[in-house]
Design a protein around this motif. Structure first.
Motif, PDB file in Angstrom:
ATOM      1  N   ILE A 109      13.255   4.953  -2.955  1.00 32.86           N
ATOM      2  CA  ILE A 109      13.340   3.618  -1.922  1.00 32.86           C
ATOM      3  C   ILE A 109      12.524   2.789  -2.670  1.00 32.86           C
ATOM      4  N   HIS A 110      11.348   2.647  -2.674  1.00 32.57           N
ATOM      5  CA  HIS A 110      10.422   2.234  -2.433  1.00 32.57           C
ATOM      6  C   HIS A 110       9.268   1.631  -3.511  1.00 32.57           C
ATOM      7  N   PRO A 111       9.914   1.996  -5.054  1.00 34.86           N
ATOM      8  CA  PRO A 111       8.259   2.850  -5.626  1.00 34.86           C
ATOM      9  C   PRO A 111       7.291   1.587  -5.475  1.00 34.86           C
ATOM     10  N   ILE A 112       6.810   0.305  -5.373  1.00 35.43           N
ATOM     11  CA  ILE A 112       5.707  -0.355  -5.528  1.00 35.43           C
ATOM     12  C   ILE A 112       4.975   1.157  -5.522  1.00 35.43           C
ATOM     13  N   GLU A 113       4.950   1.242  -3.603  1.00 32.51           N
ATOM     14  CA  GLU A 113       3.833   2.656  -3.083  1.00 32.51           C
ATOM     15  C   GLU A 113       3.650   3.573  -3.958  1.00 32.51           C
ATOM     16  N   SER A 114       3.969   3.450  -5.309  1.00 31.06           N
ATOM     17  CA  SER A 114       4.031   4.452  -6.128  1.00 31.06           C
ATOM     18  C   SER A 114       2.878   4.345  -7.429  1.00 31.06           C
ATOM     19  N   ASN A 115       1.859   4.927  -7.296  1.00 29.76           N
ATOM     20  CA  ASN A 115       1.203   4.814  -9.105  1.00 29.76           C
ATOM     21  C   ASN A 115       1.890   5.373  -9.865  1.00 29.76           C
ATOM     22  N   LEU A 116       3.091   6.553  -9.416  1.00 27.56           N
ATOM     23  CA  LEU A 116       3.434   7.617 -11.145  1.00 27.56           C
ATOM     24  C   LEU A 116       4.678   6.416 -12.001  1.00 27.56           C
ATOM     25  N   ILE A 117       4.603   6.834 -12.887  1.00 26.74           N
ATOM     26  CA  ILE A 117       5.346   5.619 -13.643  1.00 26.74           C
ATOM     27  C   ILE A 117       6.906   6.572 -13.753  1.00 26.74           C
ATOM     28  N   THR A 118       7.045   8.077 -13.369  1.00 25.68           N
ATOM     29  CA  THR A 118       8.183   8.990 -12.980  1.00 25.68           C
ATOM     30  C   THR A 118       9.091   8.408 -12.059  1.00 25.68           C
ATOM     31  N   THR A 119       8.153   8.144 -11.098  1.00 29.02           N
ATOM     32  CA  THR A 119       8.513   7.631  -9.140  1.00 29.02           C
ATOM     33  C   THR A 119       9.411   5.704 -10.482  1.00 29.02           C
ATOM     34  N   LYS A 120       8.867   5.735 -10.771  1.00 31.38           N
ATOM     35  CA  LYS A 120       9.287   3.985 -11.149  1.00 31.38           C
ATOM     36  C   LYS A 120      10.788   4.270 -11.495  1.00 31.38           C
ATOM     37  N   TYR A 121      10.945   5.106 -13.187  1.00 32.95           N
ATOM     38  CA  TYR A 121      12.229   5.254 -13.826  1.00 32.95           C
ATOM     39  C   TYR A 121      13.577   6.040 -12.988  1.00 32.95           C
ATOM     40  N   LEU A 122      12.936   6.896 -11.663  1.00 31.99           N
ATOM     41  CA  LEU A 122      13.487   7.667 -10.839  1.00 31.99           C
ATOM     42  C   LEU A 122      14.337   6.396 -10.464  1.00 31.99           C
ATOM     43  N   LEU A 162      14.609  -6.725  -9.218  1.00 35.85           N
ATOM     44  CA  LEU A 162      14.738  -5.733 -10.687  1.00 35.85           C
ATOM     45  C   LEU A 162      14.187  -6.351 -11.369  1.00 35.85           C
ATOM     46  N   ASP A 163      12.594  -6.550 -10.475  1.00 34.01           N
ATOM     47  CA  ASP A 163      11.309  -6.562 -11.130  1.00 34.01           C
ATOM     48  C   ASP A 163      10.499  -5.546 -11.889  1.00 34.01           C
ATOM     49  N   ILE A 164      11.331  -4.541 -11.348  1.00 41.51           N
ATOM     50  CA  ILE A 164      10.392  -3.166 -11.774  1.00 41.51           C
ATOM     51  C   ILE A 164      11.051  -3.056 -13.276  1.00 41.51           C
ATOM     52  N   LEU A 165      11.802  -3.005 -13.842  1.00 39.00           N
ATOM     53  CA  LEU A 165      12.589  -3.229 -14.946  1.00 39.00           C
ATOM     54  C   LEU A 165      11.706  -4.067 -15.770  1.00 39.00           C
ATOM     55  N   THR A 166      10.852  -5.301 -15.706  1.00 38.98           N
ATOM     56  CA  THR A 166      10.102  -6.251 -16.982  1.00 38.98           C
ATOM     57  C   THR A 166       8.231  -4.664 -16.743  1.00 38.98           C
ATOM     58  N   GLU A 167       8.246  -4.534 -15.510  1.00 38.55           N
ATOM     59  CA  GLU A 167       6.739  -3.353 -15.509  1.00 38.55           C
ATOM     60  C   GLU A 167       7.228  -2.432 -16.840  1.00 38.55           C
ATOM     61  N   ASP A 214      15.641  -3.547 -20.288  1.00 37.01           N
ATOM     62  CA  ASP A 214      16.238  -4.799 -20.620  1.00 37.01           C
ATOM     63  C   ASP A 214      17.675  -4.114 -19.571  1.00 37.01           C
ATOM     64  N   GLU A 215      17.849  -5.719 -18.413  1.00 33.06           N
ATOM     65  CA  GLU A 215      18.867  -4.823 -17.600  1.00 33.06           C
ATOM     66  C   GLU A 215      20.443  -4.915 -18.171  1.00 33.06           C
ATOM     67  N   GLN A 216      20.468  -5.759 -19.698  1.00 37.30           N
ATOM     68  CA  GLN A 216      21.149  -5.388 -20.270  1.00 37.30           C
ATOM     69  C   GLN A 216      21.887  -4.344 -20.786  1.00 37.30           C
ATOM     70  N   THR A 217      20.480  -3.531 -21.835  1.00 36.38           N
ATOM     71  CA  THR A 217      20.451  -2.448 -21.870  1.00 36.38           C
ATOM     72  C   THR A 217      20.563  -1.262 -21.455  1.00 36.38           C
ATOM     73  N   LEU A 218      19.646  -1.589 -20.198  1.00 35.50           N
ATOM     74  CA  LEU A 218      20.259  -0.201 -18.601  1.00 35.50           C
ATOM     75  C   LEU A 218      22.281  -0.741 -18.778  1.00 35.50           C
ATOM     76  N   ASP A 219      22.547  -1.324 -18.180  1.00 32.43           N
ATOM     77  CA  ASP A 219      23.945  -1.556 -18.340  1.00 32.43           C
ATOM     78  C   ASP A 219      24.906  -0.732 -19.159  1.00 32.43           C
ATOM     79  N   ASP A 220      24.114  -0.643 -21.319  1.00 28.78           N
ATOM     80  CA  ASP A 220      24.854  -0.231 -21.675  1.00 28.78           C
ATOM     81  C   ASP A 220      25.140   1.465 -21.987  1.00 28.78           C
ATOM     82  N   ILE A 221      23.818   1.476 -21.352  1.00 33.13           N
ATOM     83  CA  ILE A 221      23.335   3.104 -21.018  1.00 33.13           C
ATOM     84  C   ILE A 221      24.801   3.477 -20.194  1.00 33.13           C
ATOM     85  N   VAL A 222      24.812   3.090 -18.955  1.00 31.49           N
ATOM     86  CA  VAL A 222      24.957   3.798 -18.184  1.00 31.49           C
ATOM     87  C   VAL A 222      26.766   3.486 -18.886  1.00 31.49           C
ATOM     88  N   ILE A 223      27.137   2.554 -19.062  1.00 26.71           N
ATOM     89  CA  ILE A 223      28.753   2.675 -19.708  1.00 26.71           C
ATOM     90  C   ILE A 223      29.083   3.451 -20.887  1.00 26.71           C
TER      91      ILE A 223
END
Length: 284
Positions: A211-224, A249-254, A258-267
């Motif tokens: 829920i709060h990925p900023i509190e994690s140092n693991l890349i897997t948690t950020k993708y999750l 969605l600052d985490i997407l930049t990190e 790309d936000e559009q790419t994420l939407d395309d994958i979901v759709i």
């Protein structure tokens, strides 16, 4: 400490000692000297778990050219790490059950959300060229990240039903309301279970911080976190929350997503992959 909080802690202790298979699998997983033979030996002690693992390996998700009829062959065909993750996640998930009528959430919808998060996490990791082990591990992390919610659904279904209703009426993430009602939220409960079961650190961190990925140092948690958020807002399954937990969605930049790419994958990609992963939904 309230009586309700004490009740939760008591149920957590009971839950942690219920499964005999989980700690044995974890012991093998955490022992770097363990072999594929050691893993197979432990899984085979549980015939139901063995059948579930083989059913999933033979599902469309792995696209086997011929039927895999033994765990030894499964290790050869999909690898020890995959079989390990399948056994561990299936054993943990099988420890939970809940009454749909009492809690108001359907089993299939709950696990569809979890599997959807697992699938999307893995897709994003693969497209971002993360190491194969991270992508593979993200699948199990996604499957297990809301085991605290499964726990609450099992032991406090009527209270969860009210919490979900309040969450929807107030447009507020349910973990805030859980904290008010229980004195702890599903992330804290899930993390305690993960610690008691000695689940891998990446699974524990994902449960605790998705829920709060900023509190994690693991890349897997950020993708999750990104995957779970996208699954919620796109209504793929339902585990009690349909409200975004990422307020930006600052985490997407990190993560260079790309936000559009994420939407395309979901759709365009998710539904097909989710259909292949249907065996995970049906096995629970």
């Amino acid at each position: 400490m309230s009586l309700l909080t004490k009740d939760i802690e008591s149920q957590i202790q009971n839950m942690s000692s219920l499964s005999h298979t989980v700690p044995k699998i974890v012991q093998v997983v955490n022992d770097s000297s363990s072999s594929a033979r050691d893993l197979v030996k432990v899984i085979q002690m549980d015939p139901v778990l063995t059948a579930k693992v083989l059913r999933i390996v033979n599902s469309a998700f792995y696209s086997m050219q011929q039927e895999v009829t033994s765990l030894n062959k499964a290790v050869i065909m999909v690898g020890m790490n995959t079989v390990k993750n399948l056994a561990l996640s299936t054993a943990v998930v099988s420890s939970f059950s809940f009454n749909e009528d009492e809690c108001g959430i359907k089993h299939e919808e709950f696990w569809k959300y979890s599997v959807g998060t697992a699938v999307l996490s893995k897709i994003l990791a693969q497209k971002s060229r993360l190491p194969a082990t991270d992508a593979e591990d993200l699948f199990i992390i996604g499957l297990l990240h809301v085991i605290g919610k499964a726990f609450l659904l099992q032991f406090f279904p009527k209270k969860i039903r009210k919490i979900v209703t309040t969450s929807q009426e107030q447009r507020k993430c349910s973990h805030y309301i859980e904290k008010d009602v229980f004195g702890m939220n599903h992330m804290e409960i899930g993390a305690t279970l993960a610690i008691n079961w000695k689940l891998p650190e990446s699974v524990l961190d994902g449960i605790k911080n998705y829920i709060h990925p900023i509190e994690s140092n693991l890349i897997t948690t950020k993708y999750l976190s990104v995957a779970s958020n996208a699954i919620k807002v796109n209504g793929v399954g339902f585990a009690g929350d349909a409200i975004a937990h990422l307020d930006n969605l600052d985490i997407l930049t990190e993560l260079s997503i790309d936000e559009q790419t994420l939407d395309d994958i979901v759709i365009n990609e998710l539904s097909g992959e989710l259909e292949k992963a249907n065996a995970f939904v049906k096995s629970n």
